[in-house]
Design a protein around this motif. Structure first.
Motif, PDB file in Angstrom:
ATOM      1  N   LEU A  63       4.375  -0.284   7.953  1.00  0.00           N
ATOM      2  CA  LEU A  63       4.220   0.492   6.721  1.00  0.00           C
ATOM      3  C   LEU A  63       3.770   1.923   6.990  1.00  0.00           C
ATOM      4  N   ASP A  64       3.004   2.126   8.055  1.00  0.00           N
ATOM      5  CA  ASP A  64       2.488   3.457   8.387  1.00  0.00           C
ATOM      6  C   ASP A  64       2.642   3.669   9.891  1.00  0.00           C
TER       7      ASP A  64
ATOM      8  N   ARG B 267      -3.769  -8.329   4.706  1.00  0.00           N
ATOM      9  CA  ARG B 267      -2.569  -7.517   4.572  1.00  0.00           C
ATOM     10  C   ARG B 267      -2.505  -6.834   3.213  1.00  0.00           C
TER      11      ARG B 267
ATOM     12  N   LEU C  51      -2.326  -2.892   2.557  1.00  0.00           N
ATOM     13  CA  LEU C  51      -1.264  -2.344   1.714  1.00  0.00           C
ATOM     14  C   LEU C  51      -1.829  -1.467   0.614  1.00  0.00           C
ATOM     15  N   GLN C  52      -2.915  -1.912  -0.027  1.00  0.00           N
ATOM     16  CA  GLN C  52      -3.513  -1.118  -1.100  1.00  0.00           C
ATOM     17  C   GLN C  52      -4.050   0.198  -0.571  1.00  0.00           C
ATOM     18  N   HIS C  53      -4.630   0.181   0.622  1.00  0.00           N
ATOM     19  CA  HIS C  53      -5.136   1.433   1.194  1.00  0.00           C
ATOM     20  C   HIS C  53      -3.982   2.386   1.494  1.00  0.00           C
ATOM     21  N   ILE C  54      -2.906   1.897   2.073  1.00  0.00           N
ATOM     22  CA  ILE C  54      -1.765   2.755   2.405  1.00  0.00           C
ATOM     23  C   ILE C  54      -1.141   3.346   1.141  1.00  0.00           C
ATOM     24  N   ARG C  55      -1.176   2.593   0.063  1.00  0.00           N
ATOM     25  CA  ARG C  55      -0.562   3.079  -1.182  1.00  0.00           C
ATOM     26  C   ARG C  55      -1.347   4.211  -1.819  1.00  0.00           C
ATOM     27  N   ILE C  56      -2.687   4.208  -1.695  1.00  0.00           N
ATOM     28  CA  ILE C  56      -3.499   5.165  -2.460  1.00  0.00           C
ATOM     29  C   ILE C  56      -4.190   6.205  -1.589  1.00  0.00           C
ATOM     30  N   SER C  57      -4.164   6.032  -0.265  1.00  0.00           N
ATOM     31  CA  SER C  57      -4.887   6.971   0.604  1.00  0.00           C
ATOM     32  C   SER C  57      -3.913   7.688   1.536  1.00  0.00           C
TER      33      SER C  57
END
Length: 236
Positions: free
Chosen positions: A16-17, A53, A57-63
């Motif tokens: 994802l990143d 996971r 995912l939530q961190h990658i979406r908002i940060s």
């Protein structure tokens, strides 16, 4: 998480990143060792709502910043605190005289709740929140949760409630359903004896078995208004 689960988590995050991917073999080994040391006590997933996971995912979406071990550990600690805050220790099944076994079972239950292996025992939910619709239906069927014999036996000890129930049964207005303008008794509370002293202040605080006349008038006016509102759609 063991090293295999940490490696799987890093692979998922890297997909994802790509900024978190380590192409050098030594750097990848150090990254795996670091994450395993920091997240060794954090599970990959539990049967009751936690998934590392999902936290990543939530961190990658908002940060805009790459995921760090703290970004996984912080939601896990919040998850643990929330579950323990909703948990009430059940009575252990062991002999209460066996202090060691009693304490061990309490600790084991709390640990299972905190780690997501068991659901919290929410005894507090019995006295708060919305009433179960099935319970409301059952109460309407039986009429009251207090048997008539017990209600009659309690009547001398709660005259205000007995007078209220008798008035409602006869179709009269529920005086305790409105606030008293004279003694300032709130809805559901009996009226108080309020005498005015020579200095103009209120005296006395004893409960009255019957409501003040002004409260009866207000309840009657409210009942008449409600009846009128019910009849209007029928006649329209």
């Amino acid at each position: 998480m063991d090293r295999r689960e940490v490696a799987a988590l890093l692979a998922y995050i890297g997909r994802l990143d790509p900024r978190t991917i380590r192409t050098d073999q030594g750097e990848a080994r150090d990254q795996l060792a670091q994450w395993h040391e920091l997240l060794g006590d954090v599970p990959m997933a539990t049967p009751h709502g936690w998934d590392a996971r999902v936290a990543a995912l939530q961190h990658i979406r908002i940060s805009p910043y790459p995921v760090l071990p703290a970004d996984i550990a912080r939601p896990w600690e919040s998850y643990r605190r929330d579950r323990l805050g909703r948990h009430t220790d059940p009575t252990p099944s062991v002999d209460p005289d066996d202090q060691a076994a009693w304490t061990a079972e309490l600790i084991g239950t709390r640990r299972a709740v905190a780690t997501g292996s068991a659901q919290p025992a929410q005894y507090r939910a019995i006295t708060s929140g919305r009433i179960d619709p099935a319970l409301e239906t059952r109460l309407r069927e039986v009429g009251s949760c207090i048997p008539p014999e017990a209600r009659a036996a309690l009547a001398p000890y709660r005259p205000a409630r007995a007078a209220r129930e008798a008035a409602v049964a006869q179709g009269q207005p529920d005086a305790l359903g409105v606030r008293c303008a004279w003694c300032q008794a709130q809805v559901g509370e009996p009226c108080r004896r309020r005498r005015i002293g020579p200095d103009g202040g209120a005296r006395g605080n004893a409960s009255r078995a019957t409501p003040h006349p002004c409260r009866l008038d207000l309840a009657a006016a409210r009942q008449a208004q409600e009846n009128e509102q019910v009849q209007q759609p029928a006649t329209a």
